[in-house]
Design a protein around this motif. Structure first.
Motif, PDB file in Angstrom:
ATOM      1  N   SER A 196     -12.197  45.778  35.657  1.00  0.00           N
ATOM      2  CA  SER A 196     -13.552  45.626  35.100  1.00  0.00           C
ATOM      3  C   SER A 196     -13.566  45.003  33.709  1.00  0.00           C
ATOM      4  O   SER A 196     -14.594  44.528  33.250  1.00  0.00           O
ATOM      5  CB  SER A 196     -14.247  46.993  35.019  1.00  0.00           C
ATOM      6  OG  SER A 196     -13.703  47.754  33.944  1.00  0.00           O
ATOM      7  N   GLY A 197     -12.429  45.039  33.026  1.00  0.00           N
ATOM      8  CA  GLY A 197     -12.384  44.499  31.671  1.00  0.00           C
ATOM      9  C   GLY A 197     -12.556  45.586  30.618  1.00  0.00           C
ATOM     10  O   GLY A 197     -12.412  45.323  29.428  1.00  0.00           O
ATOM     11  N   ASP A 206     -18.849  41.079  46.960  1.00  0.00           N
ATOM     12  CA  ASP A 206     -18.620  42.090  45.917  1.00  0.00           C
ATOM     13  C   ASP A 206     -19.954  42.674  45.489  1.00  0.00           C
ATOM     14  O   ASP A 206     -20.966  41.988  45.497  1.00  0.00           O
ATOM     15  CB  ASP A 206     -17.963  41.450  44.697  1.00  0.00           C
ATOM     16  CG  ASP A 206     -16.489  41.182  44.943  1.00  0.00           C
ATOM     17  OD1 ASP A 206     -15.977  41.624  45.984  1.00  0.00           O
ATOM     18  OD2 ASP A 206     -15.878  40.518  44.101  1.00  0.00           O
ATOM     19  N   GLN A 207     -19.914  43.920  45.089  1.00  0.00           N
ATOM     20  CA  GLN A 207     -21.122  44.563  44.587  1.00  0.00           C
ATOM     21  C   GLN A 207     -20.829  45.062  43.173  1.00  0.00           C
ATOM     22  O   GLN A 207     -19.849  45.787  42.973  1.00  0.00           O
ATOM     23  CB  GLN A 207     -21.432  45.754  45.483  1.00  0.00           C
ATOM     24  CG  GLN A 207     -22.659  46.520  45.101  1.00  0.00           C
ATOM     25  CD  GLN A 207     -22.774  47.784  45.928  1.00  0.00           C
ATOM     26  OE1 GLN A 207     -21.935  48.673  45.831  1.00  0.00           O
ATOM     27  NE2 GLN A 207     -23.793  47.853  46.753  1.00  0.00           N
ATOM     28  N   ALA A 208     -21.638  44.618  42.215  1.00  0.00           N
ATOM     29  CA  ALA A 208     -21.447  45.074  40.831  1.00  0.00           C
ATOM     30  C   ALA A 208     -22.142  46.427  40.675  1.00  0.00           C
ATOM     31  O   ALA A 208     -23.350  46.538  40.887  1.00  0.00           O
ATOM     32  CB  ALA A 208     -22.021  44.059  39.865  1.00  0.00           C
ATOM     33  N   VAL A 209     -21.382  47.450  40.366  1.00  0.00           N
ATOM     34  CA  VAL A 209     -21.925  48.811  40.280  1.00  0.00           C
ATOM     35  C   VAL A 209     -22.562  49.047  38.908  1.00  0.00           C
ATOM     36  O   VAL A 209     -23.589  49.713  38.801  1.00  0.00           O
ATOM     37  CB  VAL A 209     -20.807  49.844  40.553  1.00  0.00           C
ATOM     38  CG1 VAL A 209     -21.292  51.263  40.350  1.00  0.00           C
ATOM     39  CG2 VAL A 209     -20.254  49.650  41.969  1.00  0.00           C
ATOM     40  N   ARG A 214     -19.741  41.514  29.438  1.00  0.00           N
ATOM     41  CA  ARG A 214     -18.410  41.665  28.848  1.00  0.00           C
ATOM     42  C   ARG A 214     -17.522  42.553  29.693  1.00  0.00           C
ATOM     43  O   ARG A 214     -16.310  42.578  29.524  1.00  0.00           O
ATOM     44  CB  ARG A 214     -18.479  42.137  27.398  1.00  0.00           C
ATOM     45  CG  ARG A 214     -19.163  43.445  27.212  1.00  0.00           C
ATOM     46  CD  ARG A 214     -19.464  43.678  25.736  1.00  0.00           C
ATOM     47  NE  ARG A 214     -20.422  44.746  25.607  1.00  0.00           N
ATOM     48  CZ  ARG A 214     -20.082  46.015  25.587  1.00  0.00           C
ATOM     49  NH1 ARG A 214     -18.826  46.374  25.653  1.00  0.00           N
ATOM     50  NH2 ARG A 214     -21.017  46.945  25.488  1.00  0.00           N
ATOM     51  N   SER A 215     -18.093  43.285  30.620  1.00  0.00           N
ATOM     52  CA  SER A 215     -17.301  44.038  31.599  1.00  0.00           C
ATOM     53  C   SER A 215     -18.208  44.336  32.783  1.00  0.00           C
ATOM     54  O   SER A 215     -19.429  44.389  32.622  1.00  0.00           O
ATOM     55  CB  SER A 215     -16.779  45.354  30.999  1.00  0.00           C
ATOM     56  OG  SER A 215     -17.864  46.174  30.627  1.00  0.00           O
ATOM     57  N   PHE A 216     -17.631  44.468  33.963  1.00  0.00           N
ATOM     58  CA  PHE A 216     -18.407  44.974  35.088  1.00  0.00           C
ATOM     59  C   PHE A 216     -17.467  45.540  36.135  1.00  0.00           C
ATOM     60  O   PHE A 216     -16.349  45.091  36.290  1.00  0.00           O
ATOM     61  CB  PHE A 216     -19.346  43.914  35.699  1.00  0.00           C
ATOM     62  CG  PHE A 216     -18.656  42.799  36.435  1.00  0.00           C
ATOM     63  CD1 PHE A 216     -18.129  41.731  35.745  1.00  0.00           C
ATOM     64  CD2 PHE A 216     -18.540  42.828  37.817  1.00  0.00           C
ATOM     65  CE1 PHE A 216     -17.494  40.692  36.420  1.00  0.00           C
ATOM     66  CE2 PHE A 216     -17.909  41.790  38.504  1.00  0.00           C
ATOM     67  CZ  PHE A 216     -17.382  40.720  37.793  1.00  0.00           C
ATOM     68  N   PHE A 217     -17.958  46.599  36.796  1.00  0.00           N
ATOM     69  CA  PHE A 217     -17.166  47.271  37.815  1.00  0.00           C
ATOM     70  C   PHE A 217     -17.660  46.794  39.174  1.00  0.00           C
ATOM     71  O   PHE A 217     -18.832  46.963  39.504  1.00  0.00           O
ATOM     72  CB  PHE A 217     -17.324  48.791  37.692  1.00  0.00           C
ATOM     73  CG  PHE A 217     -16.442  49.565  38.636  1.00  0.00           C
ATOM     74  CD1 PHE A 217     -15.203  50.053  38.216  1.00  0.00           C
ATOM     75  CD2 PHE A 217     -16.832  49.812  39.947  1.00  0.00           C
ATOM     76  CE1 PHE A 217     -14.381  50.764  39.084  1.00  0.00           C
ATOM     77  CE2 PHE A 217     -16.011  50.512  40.822  1.00  0.00           C
ATOM     78  CZ  PHE A 217     -14.779  50.998  40.386  1.00  0.00           C
ATOM     79  N   ALA A 218     -16.751  46.196  39.942  1.00  0.00           N
ATOM     80  CA  ALA A 218     -17.149  45.686  41.258  1.00  0.00           C
ATOM     81  C   ALA A 218     -16.321  46.352  42.347  1.00  0.00           C
ATOM     82  O   ALA A 218     -15.146  46.639  42.169  1.00  0.00           O
ATOM     83  CB  ALA A 218     -16.944  44.183  41.309  1.00  0.00           C
ATOM     84  N   ARG A 219     -16.983  46.610  43.457  1.00  0.00           N
ATOM     85  CA  ARG A 219     -16.261  47.066  44.643  1.00  0.00           C
ATOM     86  C   ARG A 219     -16.638  46.141  45.792  1.00  0.00           C
ATOM     87  O   ARG A 219     -17.598  45.360  45.677  1.00  0.00           O
ATOM     88  CB  ARG A 219     -16.636  48.502  44.993  1.00  0.00           C
ATOM     89  CG  ARG A 219     -18.082  48.653  45.407  1.00  0.00           C
ATOM     90  CD  ARG A 219     -18.312  50.000  46.076  1.00  0.00           C
ATOM     91  NE  ARG A 219     -19.732  50.248  46.259  1.00  0.00           N
ATOM     92  CZ  ARG A 219     -20.224  51.232  46.988  1.00  0.00           C
ATOM     93  NH1 ARG A 219     -19.415  52.068  47.587  1.00  0.00           N
ATOM     94  NH2 ARG A 219     -21.517  51.401  47.122  1.00  0.00           N
TER      95      ARG A 219
END
Ligand SMILES: Nc1nc2c(ncn2[C@@H]2O[C@H](COP(=O)(O)OP(=O)(O)OP(=O)(O)O)[C@@H](O)[C@H]2O)c(=O)[nH]1
Ligand SMILES: [Mg+2]
Length: 329
Positions: free
Chosen positions: A130-131, A95-98, A81-86
């Motif tokens: 990230s949502g 992209d890397q999901a932190v 439902r959310s993810f932080f990517a850099r």
């Protein structure tokens, strides 16, 4: 164990196995919680290396084939439902999901040399993308002569974002975090090494759950004490994902996140005389007019432009790399 104590479990959608949540990753081995308690697991390679499943990250829910005497097997990553990517550090445009499945992204900067409003803008763009909702924590308030001044400077680059001044050392400002620290809610802590992410986790937990170590006196930088991401359950039932300090935060594609972060800037776009105005020397440019009138800070405009370019460039490269891969198949 009731997995609901670790947050809202998503539907399995008919997948085989039982639901589990990843609390840490140690190279190829994942630590997770499920109805039987803590367990270790590895990915089922067929599904993951065929490219059909997203590699899980801390905070993810997965479908698990539980094995009692040994490593269990992760069959699938459940919808996030959310993810932080850099942007992944290095030359490959990936992209890397932190972290995943959190309600709030806490962005931490400390009230010393680490404080940097331009870096905050970069974190904010990815946090909005990230949502989930970003919250800014200015840490080590006990060190600052005038914490309100730091809050004011951060607020200038973060319209509409909640800001708190805190000190893990004195406990200042921690009461103000209780609205977020609700049972079953997940927070992720992000920020440079040494800003006090793990110290704050310990202060909120009331015991030392994470290792902490001093910063370098000469330049105030941290020593990269935390080396892997870890989901911690506080005694009150809230969940915090502590992360290692990031050396660089490369822009992933974050069109919506940038719009949210820079709504004060983007309000001028589309108001120029020419639809394809590049906001350089064209007559009737609404951006230049706003700068001339003192309504828009030219430095903020430049930072916005640069971040947008970075974000678009990464998106382009990433799509091209994907196309090439698909063509090669
Ligand atoms: N004065 C003061 N020092 C603090 C505070 N919070 C943390 N520190 C100190 O800052 C240093 C770094 O703290 P950590 O909690 O390890 O920082 P971190 O953000 O987790 O760092 P990494 O794990 O390397 O990413 C330690 O020496 C802490 O004692 C605070 O509120 N006030
Ligand atoms: Mg740490």
């Amino acid at each position: 164990m009731n997995l609901n104590e670790f947050g809202l479990v998503p539907e399995m959608g008919g997948r085989p196995g039982i639901p589990a949540r990843i609390v840490a990753q140690h190279k190829e081995r994942y630590e997770l919680v499920c109805q039987y308690g803590h367990a270790f697991a590895r990915l089922k390679t067929k599904e993951y290396y065929a490219g059909t499943e997203l590699f899980p990250t801390v905070g993810d829910y997965v479908a698990l084939q539980y094995i009692e005497n040994g490593d269990s097997q992760i069959l699938a990553t459940l919808p996030r439902r959310s993810f932080f990517a850099r942007k992944e550090p290095g030359p490959i445009p990936r992209d890397q999901a932190v972290a995943a499945n959190f309600d709030w992204v806490f962005l931490l900067q400390s009230m010393n040399q680490n404080f940097n409003p331009a870096r905050l803008e970069r974190y904010l763009a990815l946090a909005w993308q990230s949502g989930a909702t970003p919250v800014i924590l200015l840490t080590k308030a006990d060190l600052a002569e005038d914490p309100a001044d730091y809050l004011r400077r951060a607020a200038q680059v973060a319209p509409g974002v909640e800001l708190h001044a805190v000190s893990a050392r004195t406990g200042m400002g921690l009461d103000g975090l209780s609205t977020y620290l609700q049972p079953g809610k997940t927070l992720v802590f992000l920020g440079s090494s040494g800003v006090g992410k793990s110290s704050l986790v310990n202060a909120l937990a009331g015991e030392e759950v994470m290792t902490v170590s001093g910063i370098r006196e000469a330049d105030g930088r941290g020593r990269h004490t935390t080396t892997h991401r870890q989901l911690i359950r506080l005694p009150g039932g809230a969940l915090i994902i502590d992360t290692p300090g990031m050396r660089e935060l490369g822009m992933a594609e974050a069109t919506e996140g940038l719009s949210e972060t820079f709504s004060d800037v983007e309000q001028y776009l589309g108001r120029c005389r020419f639809r394809d105005c590049r906001h350089e020397k064209e007559p009737g440019c609404a951006v230049k007019a706003a700068i001339a009138a003192g309504d828009l800070d030219p430095a903020r405009w430049e930072r916005y432009r640069k971040l947008r370019e970075e974000s678009e460039r990464h998106g382009r490269l990433r799509r091209n790399a994907k196309c090439k891969l698909q063509n090669a198949k």
